[in-house]
Design an enzyme around this catalytic site. Structure first.
Site, PDB file in Angstrom:
ATOM      1  N   ASP A 128      32.841 -11.260 -23.650  1.00  0.00           N
ATOM      2  CA  ASP A 128      31.715 -10.198 -23.419  1.00  0.00           C
ATOM      3  C   ASP A 128      31.552  -9.116 -22.326  1.00  0.00           C
ATOM      4  OD1 ASP A 128      29.760  -9.323 -24.604  1.00  0.00           O
ATOM      5  OD2 ASP A 128      28.181 -10.937 -24.750  1.00  0.00           O
TER       6      ASP A 128
ATOM      7  N   THR B  77      20.542 -13.816 -26.898  1.00  0.00           N
ATOM      8  CA  THR B  77      18.726 -14.562 -26.510  1.00  0.00           C
ATOM      9  C   THR B  77      18.064 -14.981 -27.185  1.00  0.00           C
ATOM     10  OG1 THR B  77      18.543 -12.121 -25.210  1.00  0.00           O
ATOM     11  CG2 THR B  77      16.577 -13.477 -25.964  1.00  0.00           C
TER      12      THR B  77
END
EC number: 4.1.2.13
Length: 287
Positions: free
Chosen positions: A85, A232
């Site tokens: 990522d 998150t």
């Protein structure tokens, strides 16, 4: 099930108007939770490491081995994609050598011509080994491993050029940000997404998937988003569950300080979060 690349999985997702979740791992507990959620729902999944997480965990090769061995030990039978990522040029090349099945080269902070040239290089290196590539056009808001973006909208012409460079999927800026969304966030730009989807036929990727209202995510998926990144929300769920464990003084119970007991509620919270997002995204069960 061995690791697979993401090309056909995400192509099918765009054609079928659903998405496959991309979930960041940070350690063994995160890895087990993500893979367990995929197995429980019988759906394909992408598990990814950021550059920072890989450094924390001991390097890309260790991360890949951890995921592979966890798949084996948990008897995971659904397709799993191992992905880098937001990798820079050097990280993308290293992950190709290590054997990740998919890599993201994030060159959005470079001059566009350099981003385009390096994307072509990464595509050539990766495709020679059967590895999928994600590219990025337009900054994603917030911060990811020191790369800060204001969340501007992707330029359609630049997106077309980058897509023509041969990546298998393309991350686009449509007002999305990393981290917690501020109260004054204006929402996703569906006008820009409509323009991008009309011109670009490869799967589109939505970063900053944590905190976007469900109805906006569903609309974006229907318009061409095939991969949604979530990190998150997992971190917040983990933090709340572990805080609750300590707040209830469970660490004071017999051997309640054992890290396996302390980490268990956080791990379950991550698994529950991943399962919830799989349902949101409409990821179909493996046949």
């Amino acid at each position: 099930m061995s690791l697979v690349n993401g090309t056909e999985i995400f192509k099918a997702a765009r054609e079928g108007h659903y998405a496959v979740g991309a979930f960041n791992t940070n350690n063994l507990e995160w890895t087990r939770a993500i893979l367990g959620a995929a197995q429980e729902t019988n759906t394909p999944i992408l598990i990814q490491t950021s550059m920072g997480a890989a450094k924390y965990m001991g390097g890309y090769e260790l991360c890949k081995n951890l995921v592979e061995q966890t798949i084996k030990s948990m008897n995971i039978t659904v397709p799993v994609i191992m992905h880098l990522d937001h990798g820079n040029y050097e990280a993308a090349k290293e992950c190709i050598e290590v054997g990740y099945n998919s890599v993201m080269f994030d060159g959005h902070d470079l001059p566009f011509e350099e981003n385009l040239a390096k994307t072509k290089e990464i595509v050539a290196l990766a495709h020679a080994k059967g590895i999928s590539v994600e590219a990025e056009v337009g900054s994603i808001g917030g911060e990811e491993d020191g790369i800060v973006g204001a969340g501007e909208l992707a330029d359609v012409e630049e997106a077309k050029q980058l897509a023509a460079a041969g990546p298998d999927y393309l991350a686009v800026g449509i007002g999305n940000i990393h981290g917690v969304y501020p109260e004054n966030w204006q929402g996703l730009s569906f006008d820009r997404l409509e323009e991008l989807a009309a011109e670009i036929k490869i799967p589109l990727v939505l970063h900053g998937g944590s905190g976007i209202p469900k109805e906006q995510i569903l609309k974006a998926i229907d318009m061409g988003i095939a991969k949604v990144n979530v990190n998150t929300e997992q971190q917040i769920a983990w933090s709340k569950a572990v805080k609750a464990y300590y707040a209830a003084d469970k660490d004071e119970a017999e051997k309640g300080f054992d890290p396996r007991k302390v980490l268990a509620p956080g791990t379950k919270a991550i698994k529950d979060t991943v399962e919830s997002r799989i349902e949101w995204f409409g990821t179909p069960a493996v046949k």
